[in-house]
Write a protein that holds these residues in place. Structure first.
Motif, PDB file in Angstrom:
ATOM      1  N   SER A  38      -5.418   3.398   1.168  1.00  0.00           N
ATOM      2  CA  SER A  38      -5.296   2.129   0.453  1.00  0.00           C
ATOM      3  C   SER A  38      -3.942   2.076  -0.252  1.00  0.00           C
ATOM      4  N   LYS A  39      -3.595   0.894  -0.718  1.00  0.00           N
ATOM      5  CA  LYS A  39      -2.319   0.727  -1.413  1.00  0.00           C
ATOM      6  C   LYS A  39      -2.253   1.670  -2.604  1.00  0.00           C
ATOM      7  N   GLY A  40      -1.074   2.279  -2.770  1.00  0.00           N
ATOM      8  CA  GLY A  40      -0.861   3.180  -3.886  1.00  0.00           C
ATOM      9  C   GLY A  40      -1.156   4.633  -3.582  1.00  0.00           C
ATOM     10  N   THR A  41      -1.730   4.942  -2.411  1.00  0.00           N
ATOM     11  CA  THR A  41      -2.021   6.328  -2.034  1.00  0.00           C
ATOM     12  C   THR A  41      -0.711   7.070  -1.814  1.00  0.00           C
ATOM     13  N   ILE A  84       1.200   2.792   8.685  1.00  0.00           N
ATOM     14  CA  ILE A  84       1.144   2.927   7.229  1.00  0.00           C
ATOM     15  C   ILE A  84       2.580   2.945   6.722  1.00  0.00           C
ATOM     16  N   PHE A  86       5.314   3.106   3.492  1.00  0.00           N
ATOM     17  CA  PHE A  86       5.492   3.640   2.140  1.00  0.00           C
ATOM     18  C   PHE A  86       6.776   3.097   1.539  1.00  0.00           C
ATOM     19  N   ASN A  87       6.787   2.953   0.220  1.00  0.00           N
ATOM     20  CA  ASN A  87       8.002   2.550  -0.471  1.00  0.00           C
ATOM     21  C   ASN A  87       8.851   3.798  -0.748  1.00  0.00           C
ATOM     22  N   LYS A  91       4.680   5.831  -2.017  1.00  0.00           N
ATOM     23  CA  LYS A  91       3.354   5.251  -2.247  1.00  0.00           C
ATOM     24  C   LYS A  91       3.106   4.211  -1.149  1.00  0.00           C
ATOM     25  N   VAL A  92       1.866   4.106  -0.696  1.00  0.00           N
ATOM     26  CA  VAL A  92       1.513   3.156   0.361  1.00  0.00           C
ATOM     27  C   VAL A  92       1.707   1.733  -0.141  1.00  0.00           C
ATOM     28  N   VAL A  93       2.393   0.916   0.675  1.00  0.00           N
ATOM     29  CA  VAL A  93       2.540  -0.495   0.342  1.00  0.00           C
ATOM     30  C   VAL A  93       1.768  -1.377   1.337  1.00  0.00           C
ATOM     31  N   SER A  94       1.552  -0.890   2.576  1.00  0.00           N
ATOM     32  CA  SER A  94       0.763  -1.668   3.540  1.00  0.00           C
ATOM     33  C   SER A  94       0.145  -0.761   4.601  1.00  0.00           C
TER      34      SER A  94
END
Length: 98
Positions: A38-41, A84, A86-87, A91-94
């Motif tokens: 999920s987002k933020g992982t 997946i 990441f920024n 952190k996951v963004v999408s």
């Protein structure tokens, strides 16, 4: 001759059933692991989970805006995949499943 055709047909059907079983398991592996993100992982958490795959594989791409991890299976000719993104803070963004 009829017996030989029957044996060949039985072996072909068995092979197809085995392939279908493993293809379905690979599909579930991609779907489950994609759904588990999920987002933020954190990037490290995602990679730790992806390191457990048996019937699929993943690749990591470094992009200017962050990192992209593509998870797919050769049993589906890489048509079924999960991307997946990441920024720069890892952190996951999408998460895109398709």
């Amino acid at each position: 001759m009829l017996k030989l055709k029957f044996i060949a047909a039985a072996i072909s059907i068995l092979g197809l059933l085995v392939f279908a079983f493993f293809a379905n398991e690979a599909r579930k592996e991609v779907y489950y692991l994609c759904g588990n993100v999920s987002k933020g992982t954190a990037y490290s958490s995602v990679i730790r989970q992806l390191d457990t795959v048996n019937l699929s594989e993943y690749k990591v791409e470094n992009l200017p805006q962050g990192i992209r991890v593509s998870h797919s299976s050769v049993l589906h000719f890489h048509l079924l995949s999960c991307d997946i993104e990441f920024n720069p803070q890892e952190k996951v963004v999408s998460v895109l499943y398709g």
